[in-house]
Write an enzyme that holds these catalytic residues in place. Structure first.
Site, PDB file in Angstrom:
ATOM      1  N   HIS A  96       0.845  -1.204   0.000  1.00  0.00           N
ATOM      2  CA  HIS A  96       0.000   0.000   0.000  1.00  0.00           C
ATOM      3  C   HIS A  96       0.878   1.251   0.000  1.00  0.00           C
ATOM      4  O   HIS A  96       0.577   2.224  -0.687  1.00  0.00           O
ATOM      5  CB  HIS A  96      -0.962  -0.027   1.197  1.00  0.00           C
ATOM      6  CG  HIS A  96      -1.920  -1.170   1.137  1.00  0.00           C
ATOM      7  ND1 HIS A  96      -2.979  -1.215   0.244  1.00  0.00           N
ATOM      8  CD2 HIS A  96      -1.943  -2.358   1.794  1.00  0.00           C
ATOM      9  CE1 HIS A  96      -3.621  -2.358   0.376  1.00  0.00           C
ATOM     10  NE2 HIS A  96      -3.015  -3.076   1.313  1.00  0.00           N
ATOM     11  N   GLU A 152     -12.785  -4.479   0.197  1.00  0.00           N
ATOM     12  CA  GLU A 152     -11.396  -4.903   0.376  1.00  0.00           C
ATOM     13  C   GLU A 152     -11.379  -6.275   1.042  1.00  0.00           C
ATOM     14  O   GLU A 152     -11.986  -6.450   2.104  1.00  0.00           O
ATOM     15  CB  GLU A 152     -10.655  -3.871   1.225  1.00  0.00           C
ATOM     16  CG  GLU A 152      -9.242  -4.274   1.628  1.00  0.00           C
ATOM     17  CD  GLU A 152      -8.362  -4.680   0.443  1.00  0.00           C
ATOM     18  OE1 GLU A 152      -8.349  -3.963  -0.576  1.00  0.00           O
ATOM     19  OE2 GLU A 152      -7.732  -5.762   0.545  1.00  0.00           O
ATOM     20  N   GLU A 195      -8.404  -0.114  -9.127  1.00  0.00           N
ATOM     21  CA  GLU A 195      -7.002  -0.071  -9.603  1.00  0.00           C
ATOM     22  C   GLU A 195      -6.544  -1.522  -9.571  1.00  0.00           C
ATOM     23  O   GLU A 195      -6.037  -2.018  -8.576  1.00  0.00           O
ATOM     24  CB  GLU A 195      -6.173   0.808  -8.684  1.00  0.00           C
ATOM     25  CG  GLU A 195      -4.827   1.176  -9.295  1.00  0.00           C
ATOM     26  CD  GLU A 195      -3.832   0.033  -9.251  1.00  0.00           C
ATOM     27  OE1 GLU A 195      -2.978   0.063  -8.349  1.00  0.00           O
ATOM     28  OE2 GLU A 195      -3.919  -0.896 -10.076  1.00  0.00           O
ATOM     29  N   GLU A 204      -1.514 -11.193 -11.752  1.00  0.00           N
ATOM     30  CA  GLU A 204      -2.389 -11.245 -10.589  1.00  0.00           C
ATOM     31  C   GLU A 204      -3.825 -11.553 -11.015  1.00  0.00           C
ATOM     32  O   GLU A 204      -4.614 -12.035 -10.210  1.00  0.00           O
ATOM     33  CB  GLU A 204      -2.424  -9.944  -9.761  1.00  0.00           C
ATOM     34  CG  GLU A 204      -1.174  -9.601  -9.036  1.00  0.00           C
ATOM     35  CD  GLU A 204      -1.301  -8.249  -8.303  1.00  0.00           C
ATOM     36  OE1 GLU A 204      -0.283  -7.566  -8.177  1.00  0.00           O
ATOM     37  OE2 GLU A 204      -2.414  -7.868  -7.881  1.00  0.00           O
TER      38      GLU A 204
HETATM   39  N1  LIG Z   1      -3.304  -3.090  -8.984  1.00  0.00           N
HETATM   40  C1  LIG Z   1      -2.942  -4.169  -8.328  1.00  0.00           C
HETATM   41  N2  LIG Z   1      -2.375  -5.212  -8.932  1.00  0.00           N
HETATM   42  N3  LIG Z   1      -3.123  -4.200  -7.022  1.00  0.00           N
HETATM   43  C2  LIG Z   1      -3.650  -3.036  -6.296  1.00  0.00           C
HETATM   44  C3  LIG Z   1      -5.032  -3.309  -5.770  1.00  0.00           C
HETATM   45  C4  LIG Z   1      -5.052  -4.527  -4.931  1.00  0.00           C
HETATM   46  C5  LIG Z   1      -5.979  -4.332  -3.710  1.00  0.00           C
HETATM   47  O1  LIG Z   1      -7.238  -4.913  -4.043  1.00  0.00           O
HETATM   48  C6  LIG Z   1      -7.545  -5.958  -3.134  1.00  0.00           C
HETATM   49  N4  LIG Z   1      -8.233  -6.988  -3.913  1.00  0.00           N
HETATM   50  C7  LIG Z   1      -7.746  -7.677  -4.960  1.00  0.00           C
HETATM   51  N5  LIG Z   1      -8.688  -8.514  -5.442  1.00  0.00           N
HETATM   52  C8  LIG Z   1      -9.805  -8.329  -4.679  1.00  0.00           C
HETATM   53  C9  LIG Z   1     -11.107  -8.879  -4.674  1.00  0.00           C
HETATM   54  N6  LIG Z   1     -11.461  -9.806  -5.582  1.00  0.00           N
HETATM   55  N7  LIG Z   1     -12.009  -8.444  -3.748  1.00  0.00           N
HETATM   56  C10 LIG Z   1     -11.642  -7.510  -2.845  1.00  0.00           C
HETATM   57  N8  LIG Z   1     -10.414  -6.952  -2.780  1.00  0.00           N
HETATM   58  C11 LIG Z   1      -9.507  -7.353  -3.701  1.00  0.00           C
HETATM   59  C12 LIG Z   1      -6.200  -6.412  -2.576  1.00  0.00           C
HETATM   60  O2  LIG Z   1      -6.346  -6.997  -1.291  1.00  0.00           O
HETATM   61  C13 LIG Z   1      -5.439  -5.095  -2.519  1.00  0.00           C
HETATM   62  O3  LIG Z   1      -5.704  -4.373  -1.333  1.00  0.00           O
END
Ligand SMILES: NC(=[NH2+])NCCC[C@H]1O[C@@H](n2cnc3c(N)ncnc32)[C@H](O)[C@@H]1O
Length: 418
Positions: A96, A152, A195, A204
């Site tokens: 973060h 989240e 994002e 991812e």
């Molecule tokens: N740009 C990225 N590559 N990553 C940045 C965003 C990733 C954030 O989204 C949350 N996150 C990812 N997938 C999910 C999901 N399916 N549901 C809720 N939160 C999520 C994860 O825990 C993190 O806090």
């Protein structure tokens, strides 16, 4: 596939089963199909093992294999989404902090909210994967939506609730902890903002969650932010990286270490290099958008295999060390005819925490102004490890000069990461 390892025997080879197809590249990689039983002779590294299939030996990616004996049930417990590790990593501040410190990324989302603040009045918004809630709090601070559902899945959600209260946003922002595709909402949303972009755009595969939520919770005519995404590719020089990882072995301290160069190629050039910073003048040609995603029509099933073509014309003679990739996303305006906001992670924009991704060829190739580099890129989603993919690049080089009149052809498969 006869190689010097032929005579090397080992104590007791371990039988393993292939969990999906693998097409080897280079002379020392072994191809196999899902279900094949391989004999693993040497676990030469955590990523690559020396194995045998039907009498032929070669390197195989360890992550494609599972033990072939009684331990089978153990691996069935492995979560293909690796959620424990994935959401565990987002439960700590490190990632973060990296994202919030990325001004180019974070300011782009702020700009989206700011330039659409009037149209956001009384709208229902979902911030998918809100992390610390920064985008949701931008909405509450800079506009007057009726509600923002800040979703989240990681344990960060508890702190996000505190941040929302700390910044007097609790009237507008509701933090929901859980996977966005599994939570229940009291209503559909007008705007789905997230994002979700990973390295090379898709790594991812958080994008799958965005599409599932779009299909379930975005009302008819609702807005996706980002609205579209593009993966850009360019053939490039990578002199310093090549010198650092490969040329180094030519004469360290006056000695000849070149017998280590095949190992160096295997160890340093097999996987893509994340967080590569390409200089604009490393580009051998103009870049090209090879994949364009429309976030309104993209389907989850499309993510299994995404293919893009490219045709580059070499602008200046140089050394073709590999390809560099980056992405750009666009946020359409809520007002018809309003300005679109762009977040570009390429070498001509402000650097972001993603930087760019470098795919090194096994051997550098001299190219000359006017040469044509054409071919295609294929992103294959890993059928077992759902957050991973391989990137396969095929290229042809057609010389513009008679010096090298033969067309050079190449192909390479890059695991990312399994
Ligand atoms: N740009 C990225 N590559 N990553 C940045 C965003 C990733 C954030 O989204 C949350 N996150 C990812 N997938 C999910 C999901 N399916 N549901 C809720 N939160 C999520 C994860 O825990 C993190 O806090």
């Amino acid at each position: 596939m006869q190689t010097e390892k032929e005579d090397e025997d080992d104590a007791s080879p371990q039988e393993c089963v292939a969990m999906s197809d693998f097409t080897g590249s280079g002379s020392d990689q072994l191809s196999f199909s899902c279900g094949d039983k391989l004999l693993v002779h040497i676990k030469s590294s955590s990523d690559w093992w020396w194995a045998e299939l039907r009498g032929v030996r070669g390197y195989v990616p360890a992550s494609y294999l599972r033990p072939g004996d009684a331990e089978e049930e153990d691996t069935s417990l492995e979560d293909p989404w690796q959620d424990e590790e994935y959401f565990g990593s987002y439960g700590t501040l490190r990632l973060h902090l990296e994202m919030l410190s990325d001004k180019s990324r974070t300011e782009a989302y702020r700009q989206v909210i700011l330039s659409n603040s009037a149209s956001l009045r009384n709208k229902v918004v979902m911030d998918l994967g809100c992390g610390t809630g920064i985008i949701s709090m931008f909405c509450a601070q800079l506009a007057q939506p009726s509600v923002v559902y800040a979703v989240e899945a990681s344990s960060m959600a508890e702190y996000t609730r505190q941040l929302v209260r700390q910044n007097n946003c609790e009237e507008v922002v509701t933090v929901l902890q859980g996977r966005a595709e599994e939570i229940e909402l009291p209503e559909q949303v007008d705007v789905l903002v997230s994002e979700w972009m990973g390295n090379c755009l898709l790594f991812e595969f958080m994008v799958e969650s965005v599409l599932l939520v779009r299909d379930r919770w975005l009302r008819e005519g609702g807005v996706m932010w980002p609205s579209s995404a593009a993966l850009t590719l360019v053939p490039c020089q990578a002199d310093s990286y090549y010198a650092e990882k490969m040329a180094f072995w030519e004469q360290p301290y006056g000695l000849d270490f070149t017998p280590l160069q095949p190992l160096a190629q295997q160890e340093f050039f097999t996987k893509p290099k994340f967080s590569h910073l390409i200089e604009p003048n490393d580009c051998l040609t103009a870049p090209c958008d090879v994949i364009c995603l429309d976030m309104y029509t993209l389907q989850v099933k499309d993510l299994e295999e995404i293919k893009g073509q490219f045709h580059f014309c070499v602008e200046k003679s140089g050394v073709f060390h590999g390809f560099t990739a980056w992405f750009t996303v666009h946020f359409e305006s809520l007002e018809t005819g309003g300005a679109t906001v762009e977040l570009n992670t390429g070498p001509n924009s402000e650097p972001t925490h993603w930087k760019q991704t470098l795919f090194m060829l096994d051997r550098p190739i001299s190219v000359y102004a006017g040469d044509l580099i054409s071919g295609n890129i294929v992103l294959y989603r890993n059928p077992v490890w759902r957050r991973h993919m391989t990137v396969t690049l095929h290229w042809n080089i057609n010389s513009a000069t008679e010096e090298t009149d033969n067309c050079q052809v190449g192909t390479k498969v890059f695991p990312m990461w399994r």
